[in-house]
Design a protein around this motif. Structure first.
Motif, PDB file in Angstrom:
ATOM      1  N   GLY A 130       0.783  -1.227   0.000  1.00  0.00           N
ATOM      2  CA  GLY A 130       0.000   0.000   0.000  1.00  0.00           C
ATOM      3  C   GLY A 130       0.814   1.276   0.000  1.00  0.00           C
ATOM      4  N   VAL A 131       2.131   1.154   0.081  1.00  0.00           N
ATOM      5  CA  VAL A 131       3.025   2.317   0.132  1.00  0.00           C
ATOM      6  C   VAL A 131       3.733   2.455  -1.209  1.00  0.00           C
ATOM      7  N   THR A 132       3.916   3.681  -1.651  1.00  0.00           N
ATOM      8  CA  THR A 132       4.701   3.936  -2.858  1.00  0.00           C
ATOM      9  C   THR A 132       5.809   4.931  -2.546  1.00  0.00           C
ATOM     10  N   HIS A 133       6.921   4.776  -3.256  1.00  0.00           N
ATOM     11  CA  HIS A 133       8.064   5.679  -3.152  1.00  0.00           C
ATOM     12  C   HIS A 133       8.142   6.493  -4.440  1.00  0.00           C
ATOM     13  N   GLU A 134       8.153   7.811  -4.296  1.00  0.00           N
ATOM     14  CA  GLU A 134       8.190   8.711  -5.443  1.00  0.00           C
ATOM     15  C   GLU A 134       9.347   9.693  -5.263  1.00  0.00           C
ATOM     16  N   HIS A 135      10.162   9.839  -6.291  1.00  0.00           N
ATOM     17  CA  HIS A 135      11.286  10.765  -6.221  1.00  0.00           C
ATOM     18  C   HIS A 135      10.886  12.115  -6.820  1.00  0.00           C
ATOM     19  N   ASP A 136      11.261  13.168  -6.121  1.00  0.00           N
ATOM     20  CA  ASP A 136      11.092  14.532  -6.622  1.00  0.00           C
ATOM     21  C   ASP A 136      12.448  15.208  -6.490  1.00  0.00           C
TER      22      ASP A 136
ATOM     23  N   PRO B  35      15.967  15.624  -5.476  1.00  0.00           N
ATOM     24  CA  PRO B  35      16.850  14.942  -4.535  1.00  0.00           C
ATOM     25  C   PRO B  35      16.116  14.178  -3.434  1.00  0.00           C
ATOM     26  N   ILE B  36      14.825  14.390  -3.270  1.00  0.00           N
ATOM     27  CA  ILE B  36      14.128  13.824  -2.110  1.00  0.00           C
ATOM     28  C   ILE B  36      13.277  12.620  -2.507  1.00  0.00           C
ATOM     29  N   LEU B  37      12.987  11.798  -1.497  1.00  0.00           N
ATOM     30  CA  LEU B  37      12.091  10.668  -1.660  1.00  0.00           C
ATOM     31  C   LEU B  37      10.796  10.978  -0.923  1.00  0.00           C
ATOM     32  N   ARG B  38       9.693  10.865  -1.629  1.00  0.00           N
ATOM     33  CA  ARG B  38       8.361  11.083  -1.047  1.00  0.00           C
ATOM     34  C   ARG B  38       7.730   9.706  -0.813  1.00  0.00           C
ATOM     35  N   ILE B  39       7.367   9.442   0.440  1.00  0.00           N
ATOM     36  CA  ILE B  39       6.790   8.147   0.811  1.00  0.00           C
ATOM     37  C   ILE B  39       5.296   8.358   1.017  1.00  0.00           C
ATOM     38  N   VAL B  40       4.505   7.683   0.192  1.00  0.00           N
ATOM     39  CA  VAL B  40       3.069   7.914   0.118  1.00  0.00           C
ATOM     40  C   VAL B  40       2.326   6.624   0.438  1.00  0.00           C
ATOM     41  N   GLY B  41       1.218   6.752   1.167  1.00  0.00           N
ATOM     42  CA  GLY B  41       0.360   5.604   1.403  1.00  0.00           C
ATOM     43  C   GLY B  41       0.301   5.155   2.844  1.00  0.00           C
ATOM     44  N   GLY B  42       1.152   5.728   3.702  1.00  0.00           N
ATOM     45  CA  GLY B  42       1.088   5.426   5.118  1.00  0.00           C
ATOM     46  C   GLY B  42       0.075   6.313   5.819  1.00  0.00           C
ATOM     47  N   HIS B  43       0.113   6.306   7.150  1.00  0.00           N
ATOM     48  CA  HIS B  43      -0.867   7.116   7.886  1.00  0.00           C
ATOM     49  C   HIS B  43      -0.616   8.603   7.703  1.00  0.00           C
ATOM     50  N   GLU B  44       0.620   8.964   7.323  1.00  0.00           N
ATOM     51  CA  GLU B  44       0.939  10.319   6.901  1.00  0.00           C
ATOM     52  C   GLU B  44       2.073  10.236   5.897  1.00  0.00           C
ATOM     53  N   GLY B  45       2.285  11.314   5.152  1.00  0.00           N
ATOM     54  CA  GLY B  45       3.384  11.328   4.214  1.00  0.00           C
ATOM     55  C   GLY B  45       4.721  11.484   4.926  1.00  0.00           C
ATOM     56  N   ARG B  46       5.758  11.010   4.281  1.00  0.00           N
ATOM     57  CA  ARG B  46       7.101  11.165   4.831  1.00  0.00           C
ATOM     58  C   ARG B  46       8.046  11.618   3.718  1.00  0.00           C
ATOM     59  N   ILE B  47       8.984  12.484   4.096  1.00  0.00           N
ATOM     60  CA  ILE B  47      10.005  12.954   3.170  1.00  0.00           C
ATOM     61  C   ILE B  47      11.361  12.520   3.710  1.00  0.00           C
ATOM     62  N   ARG B  48      12.151  11.872   2.853  1.00  0.00           N
ATOM     63  CA  ARG B  48      13.507  11.498   3.208  1.00  0.00           C
ATOM     64  C   ARG B  48      14.457  12.113   2.186  1.00  0.00           C
ATOM     65  N   ALA B  49      15.635  12.496   2.653  1.00  0.00           N
ATOM     66  CA  ALA B  49      16.555  13.240   1.799  1.00  0.00           C
ATOM     67  C   ALA B  49      17.994  12.885   2.145  1.00  0.00           C
ATOM     68  N   PRO B  50      18.929  13.106   1.203  1.00  0.00           N
ATOM     69  CA  PRO B  50      20.346  12.967   1.539  1.00  0.00           C
ATOM     70  C   PRO B  50      20.773  14.050   2.526  1.00  0.00           C
ATOM     71  N   ARG B  51      21.981  13.906   3.057  1.00  0.00           N
ATOM     72  CA  ARG B  51      22.453  14.913   4.013  1.00  0.00           C
ATOM     73  C   ARG B  51      22.396  16.305   3.404  1.00  0.00           C
TER      74      ARG B  51
ATOM     75  N   TRP C 178      -2.288   3.043  13.680  1.00  0.00           N
ATOM     76  CA  TRP C 178      -1.464   3.046  12.473  1.00  0.00           C
ATOM     77  C   TRP C 178      -0.209   2.193  12.637  1.00  0.00           C
ATOM     78  N   VAL C 179       0.270   2.046  13.891  1.00  0.00           N
ATOM     79  CA  VAL C 179       1.443   1.210  14.139  1.00  0.00           C
ATOM     80  C   VAL C 179       1.161  -0.221  13.714  1.00  0.00           C
ATOM     81  N   ALA C 180      -0.008  -0.745  14.103  1.00  0.00           N
ATOM     82  CA  ALA C 180      -0.377  -2.095  13.698  1.00  0.00           C
ATOM     83  C   ALA C 180      -0.480  -2.208  12.187  1.00  0.00           C
ATOM     84  N   ASP C 181      -1.094  -1.205  11.554  1.00  0.00           N
ATOM     85  CA  ASP C 181      -1.214  -1.227  10.096  1.00  0.00           C
ATOM     86  C   ASP C 181       0.168  -1.255   9.439  1.00  0.00           C
ATOM     87  N   ASP C 182       1.103  -0.474   9.977  1.00  0.00           N
ATOM     88  CA  ASP C 182       2.452  -0.427   9.420  1.00  0.00           C
ATOM     89  C   ASP C 182       3.156  -1.768   9.590  1.00  0.00           C
TER      90      ASP C 182
END
Length: 285
Positions: free
Chosen positions: A48-54, A56-72, A175-179
């Motif tokens: 149910g989760v997708t990873h989308e690049h924009d 330099p960053i990675l956008r994580i979609v489909g969880g209980h909230e969105g998450r952004i991960r990035a290089p240093r 959401w922890v259980a769902d994850d």
């Protein structure tokens, strides 16, 4: 199984004497290993989760909230960085979801935090990013009388973990259980979930996520019910997960630690390499 020999890997020298005695710790090398290996989530993507690049960053979609991960170093500055931030906010606003952007204290550009705040993101309290040697921490868990440590994977048990965390923290953690269920579905070999039970009651819960192709295992979720704190349950969970990490060939343990758990981890020999702050944007209304 994780790429290089122990002799070639950076960070913590082989243990000497007590398993809690850390020798010749090179914090800069640990930080460099963390930056190289732990910025982007590796391995199977949860159901149910997708990873989308924009850029330099990675956008994580489909969880209980969105998450952004990035290089240093995000690699963009000024107005271009403002546009990058605004795109993530607007993307999740269109979904009606909150989004959090994780920033470490040594990230670049240095004004990333203030630009996030200007775009409406609100910082959490910083947590300590701690790294430990799995071999030094690994041990048979020592449990209070009447407590049983059990590895779980069934949906019913994972739902009970969400309920236990909701009870402890005082807000909805379903959401922890769902994850956990989604992670198990994606690849049960990439996660170990542990519960400590006193009778039928969950008194401590925790899990470990293995990062394939790296030296690292992330220790997550460690939560003890208030009336069972101070009896060594959290320490037992650390030892059990470290032992499993060693058995699987992983060398380093990572925790984003709050003020309650950080002192315990430091006593186990974990070293602080930086701090981490979650900047969260929430849709209005």
């Amino acid at each position: 199984m994780n790429g290089t020999s122990d002799a070639a890997r950076p960070g913590v020298a082989p243990p000497a004497g007590s398993r809690h005695h850390v020798t010749m710790v090179d914090t800069a090398a640990l930080r460099a290993a963390y930056d190289a290996q732990m910025r982007m989530p590796p391995g199977a993507v949860p159901s149910g989760v997708t990873h989308e690049h924009d850029g330099p960053i990675l956008r994580i979609v489909g969880g209980h909230e969105g998450r952004i991960r990035a290089p240093r170093d995000v690699g963009v500055t000024g107005a271009e960085l403002d546009r990058l931030i605004a795109r993530q906010r607007d993307y999740f606003q269109a979904r009606g979801q909150s989004v959090e952007w994780k920033v470490r204290a040594h990230d670049r550009p240095a004004d990333l935090p203030e630009r996030l705040v200007a775009a409406g993101f609100v910082p959490s309290e910083p947590t300590a990013v701690l790294i430990g040697s799995a071999a030094e921490v690994a041990a048979g868990p020592v449990l209070p009388d009447g407590v049983v440590l059990r590895r779980v994977s069934e949906v019913e048990d994972l739902r009970r973990i969400g309920d236990q965390q909701t009870e402890v923290w005082g807000f909805d953690c379903s959401w922890v259980a769902d994850d956990l269920i989604a992670r198990m579905s994606a690849d049960p070999g990439q996660i170990t979930v542990l519960v400590a039970e006193a009778g039928t009651r969950l008194v401590c819960t925790a899990w470990a996520v293995y990062h394939p192709g790296t030296d690292f295992v992330a220790l997550l979720g460690g939560t003890t019910t208030p009336d069972w704190r101070g009896r060594g349950l959290y320490h037992a969970m650390i030892a059990a997960r470290a032992r499993e990490a060693v058995a699987r060939g992983f060398r380093l343990l990572h925790v984003d630690a709050g003020p309650a758990s950080a002192p315990i981890l430091r006593r186990c020999g974990f070293q602080e390499i930086t701090t981490s702050t979650h900047y969260r944007w929430t849709p209005p209304g």
